[in-house]
Scaffold this active site. Structure first.
Site, PDB file in Angstrom:
ATOM      1  N   ARG A 153       0.927  -1.494  -0.002  1.00 41.00           N
ATOM      2  CA  ARG A 153      -0.037   0.220   0.031  1.00 41.00           C
ATOM      3  C   ARG A 153       1.095   1.226  -0.152  1.00 41.00           C
ATOM      4  NH1 ARG A 153      -3.648  -3.093  -1.724  1.00 41.00           N
ATOM      5  NH2 ARG A 153      -5.698  -3.569  -0.538  1.00 41.00           N
ATOM      6  N   GLU A 210      -4.311   6.982  -4.237  1.00 37.91           N
ATOM      7  CA  GLU A 210      -5.125   6.726  -5.829  1.00 37.91           C
ATOM      8  C   GLU A 210      -5.931   7.238  -5.821  1.00 37.91           C
ATOM      9  OE1 GLU A 210      -4.451   1.912  -5.573  1.00 37.91           O
ATOM     10  OE2 GLU A 210      -2.357   2.605  -5.112  1.00 37.91           O
ATOM     11  N   HIS A 225      -1.344   0.253  -9.807  1.00 34.03           N
ATOM     12  CA  HIS A 225      -1.978  -0.383  -8.304  1.00 34.03           C
ATOM     13  C   HIS A 225      -2.531  -2.146  -9.794  1.00 34.03           C
ATOM     14  CE1 HIS A 225      -4.188  -0.868  -4.536  1.00 34.03           C
ATOM     15  NE2 HIS A 225      -4.064  -2.633  -5.475  1.00 34.03           N
TER      16      HIS A 225
HETATM   17  P1  NDP Z   1      -0.402 -11.647   5.125  1.00 36.57           P
HETATM   18  O1  NDP Z   1      -1.349 -10.600   6.119  1.00 36.57           O
HETATM   19  O2  NDP Z   1      -0.647 -12.644   4.267  1.00 36.57           O
HETATM   20  O3  NDP Z   1       1.840 -10.786   5.091  1.00 36.57           O
HETATM   21  C1  NDP Z   1       1.663  -9.745   6.119  1.00 36.57           C
HETATM   22  C2  NDP Z   1       2.319  -9.706   6.489  1.00 36.57           C
HETATM   23  O4  NDP Z   1       2.966  -8.209   7.523  1.00 36.57           O
HETATM   24  C3  NDP Z   1       3.049 -10.444   7.709  1.00 36.57           C
HETATM   25  O5  NDP Z   1       4.277 -11.320   7.438  1.00 36.57           O
HETATM   26  C4  NDP Z   1       3.114  -9.672   8.936  1.00 36.57           C
HETATM   27  O6  NDP Z   1       4.134 -10.708   9.746  1.00 36.57           O
HETATM   28  C5  NDP Z   1       3.933  -8.279   7.693  1.00 36.57           C
HETATM   29  N1  NDP Z   1       3.197  -7.020   9.240  1.00 36.57           N
HETATM   30  C6  NDP Z   1       2.196  -7.011   9.592  1.00 36.57           C
HETATM   31  N2  NDP Z   1       1.588  -6.149  10.774  1.00 36.57           N
HETATM   32  C7  NDP Z   1       3.166  -5.062  10.345  1.00 36.57           C
HETATM   33  C8  NDP Z   1       3.918  -4.858  10.565  1.00 36.57           C
HETATM   34  N3  NDP Z   1       3.266  -3.257  11.961  1.00 36.57           N
HETATM   35  N4  NDP Z   1       5.532  -4.343  10.464  1.00 36.57           N
HETATM   36  C9  NDP Z   1       5.952  -5.065   9.789  1.00 36.57           C
HETATM   37  N5  NDP Z   1       5.317  -6.090   9.332  1.00 36.57           N
HETATM   38  C10 NDP Z   1       3.837  -6.393   9.841  1.00 36.57           C
HETATM   39  O7  NDP Z   1      -0.752 -10.908   3.642  1.00 36.57           O
HETATM   40  P2  NDP Z   1      -0.449 -11.660   2.556  1.00 36.57           P
HETATM   41  O8  NDP Z   1       0.727 -11.354   1.948  1.00 36.57           O
HETATM   42  O9  NDP Z   1      -1.947 -11.681   1.616  1.00 36.57           O
HETATM   43  O10 NDP Z   1      -0.848  -9.532   1.668  1.00 36.57           O
HETATM   44  C11 NDP Z   1      -0.356  -8.788   2.215  1.00 36.57           C
HETATM   45  C12 NDP Z   1      -0.248  -7.073   1.805  1.00 36.57           C
HETATM   46  O11 NDP Z   1      -0.174  -6.929   0.117  1.00 36.57           O
HETATM   47  C13 NDP Z   1      -1.783  -6.418   1.865  1.00 36.57           C
HETATM   48  O12 NDP Z   1      -1.736  -6.126   3.347  1.00 36.57           O
HETATM   49  C14 NDP Z   1      -2.690  -5.973   1.163  1.00 36.57           C
HETATM   50  O13 NDP Z   1      -2.291  -4.723   1.778  1.00 36.57           O
HETATM   51  C15 NDP Z   1      -1.374  -6.105  -0.433  1.00 36.57           C
HETATM   52  N6  NDP Z   1      -1.919  -6.416  -1.706  1.00 36.57           N
HETATM   53  C16 NDP Z   1      -1.408  -5.517  -2.566  1.00 36.57           C
HETATM   54  C17 NDP Z   1      -1.523  -5.778  -4.053  1.00 36.57           C
HETATM   55  C18 NDP Z   1      -1.989  -4.977  -5.222  1.00 36.57           C
HETATM   56  O14 NDP Z   1      -2.548  -5.653  -6.090  1.00 36.57           O
HETATM   57  N7  NDP Z   1       0.024  -4.059  -5.074  1.00 36.57           N
HETATM   58  C19 NDP Z   1      -2.500  -7.119  -4.237  1.00 36.57           C
HETATM   59  C20 NDP Z   1      -2.702  -8.331  -3.108  1.00 36.57           C
HETATM   60  C21 NDP Z   1      -2.408  -7.757  -1.767  1.00 36.57           C
HETATM   61  P3  NDP Z   1       4.314 -10.116  10.788  1.00 36.57           P
HETATM   62  O15 NDP Z   1       3.119 -10.309  11.147  1.00 36.57           O
HETATM   63  O16 NDP Z   1       4.917 -10.928  11.478  1.00 36.57           O
HETATM   64  O17 NDP Z   1       4.092  -8.967  11.294  1.00 36.57           O
END
Ligand code: NDP
Length: 318
Positions: A231, A260, A278
């Site tokens: 994001r 966006e 995006h």
């Molecule tokens: P997941 O929930 O599987 O993974 C998110 C990861 O982020 C986890 O490993 C988590 O690890 C880490 N995380 C969460 N909060 C924090 C924080 N505060 N600081 C550091 N790390 C953090 O999500 P997905 O992999 O399925 O998707 C990830 C993101 O990708 C989505 O939230 C979405 O916004 C974005 N996305 C973008 C798209 C695009 O079109 N460009 C399409 C699809 C998704 P931990 O809990 O250990 O911190």
């Protein structure tokens, strides 16, 4: 279920609207001229909502007193106040897994495009400049270490691909993961210092706002490349534009932006950056799978079988 009132407020694909119309009484706020009046009229009877780019917050929830479920189109649900939904007993669902490979493919493509300047090279050829002289030599992926901010579903799929490219992988998140062989950094700055690619794949929202700022970019360094497919809010765009302009980092590949579809001029001016509108999950195949999962969450819920993919803030207790 046909008598169940379901709402959409922004346009969604025909697959979603036609399926919802088959199963439910669908109210199309996206087609309403006066959205406020429309919400006043239908809001009190709405029990389900398919959400795409809509802010579901206390203000909207107050107008939907019978809402039971908000089914988000997308895995990232930072436009939904899931904690507020949880407090009111509203189930929130998203669309994990079905888009993981598509977004990981795009992320790797964006990294390659940025490092090897693929869009710029294409522009060069079309402008007839190849007839004058070859394109200048570019940077390389060889010898780079990739730091992944957010080793979740998509982060892991990116890591899997980049291991095949022969690149060492590190990651930063709130917790160390015991089932991966990659180096863990509890500190994002320390990871940025140790890497020359920073791949951003963590969720948006208040907790991660501007998590990649001036200090992280300085730590990434003058050979560093930032790729953001998460994001736009995770990256301080002013700091990034300055870092690209003055050589604090080498380049950036961005699929997402803070406001966006507006993209700051200061970023557009950076010819060496690669900017995408995006499109991470934007293939027919994957958008259809996401749409189907939105519909499946709503139909499963109203058939009494619970949600298919609830988010962490609203866990399902059968
Ligand atoms: P997941 O929930 O599987 O993974 C998110 C990861 O982020 C986890 O490993 C988590 O690890 C880490 N995380 C969460 N909060 C924090 C924080 N505060 N600081 C550091 N790390 C953090 O999500 P997905 O992999 O399925 O998707 C990830 C993101 O990708 C989505 O939230 C979405 O916004 C974005 N996305 C973008 C798209 C695009 O079109 N460009 C399409 C699809 C998704 P931990 O809990 O250990 O911190």
């Amino acid at each position: 279920m046909k008598s169940t009132d379901v709402l959409i407020m922004r346009p969604m694909s025909p697959l979603v609207t036609e399926s919802l119309e088959r199963h439910f009484t669908l109210h199309r706020g996206d087609l309403a001229e006066d959205k406020e009046r429309f919400l006043d009229e239908v809001g009190p009877k709405i029990r389900g909502m398919a959400v795409s780019h809509v802010h579901v917050n206390d203000a909207l929830l107050d107008r939907l007193p019978k809402l039971e479920i908000a089914a988000n189109f997308g895995v990232g649900y930072d436009t939904i106040d899931a904690a507020a939904c949880g407090r009111r007993g509203v189930m929130v669902t998203n669309t994990p897994d079905v888009l993981t490979d598509e977004v990981a493919d795009l992320a790797v493509g964006l990294l390659l495009a940025t490092v090897r300047q693929i869009p710029q090279v294409d522009r060069y050829l079309r402008q007839g400049k190849w007839l004058e002289k070859p394109y200048p030599l570019t940077g390389t992926l060889r010898g780079r270490k990739v730091g992944i901010l957010g080793l979740g579903r998509i982060g892991r799929a990116i890591a899997h691909r980049l291991v095949a490219f022969g690149l060492p992988i590190a990651y930063h998140g709130r917790t160390k993961q015991s089932d991966v062989p990659y180096e863990y950094f509890p500190s994002l700055i320390e990871m940025a210092k140790a890497c020359d690619v920073l791949m951003v794949v963590a969720p948006g929202g208040p907790e991660t706002k501007n998590i990649v700022g001036r200090e992280v970019l300085q730590a990434l360094g003058s050979e560093g490349v930032l790729v953001n497919v998460a994001r736009g809010t995770l990256v301080d765009e002013d700091a990034l534009a300055a870092a690209l302009a003055d050589g604090t980092i080498q380049s950036a590949g961005l699929d997402v932006f803070a406001e966006e579809p507006k993209v700051p001029d200061a970023l557009i001016r950076q010819e060496h950056a690669v900017l995408l509108p995006h499109v991470g999950s934007a293939s027919h195949h994957t958008r259809n799978a996401m749409g189907q999962l939105v519909v499946d969450n709503l139909t499963s819920w109203f058939q009494g079988n619970g949600p298919v993919t609830p988010v962490a803030e609203t866990p399902w207790k059968a």
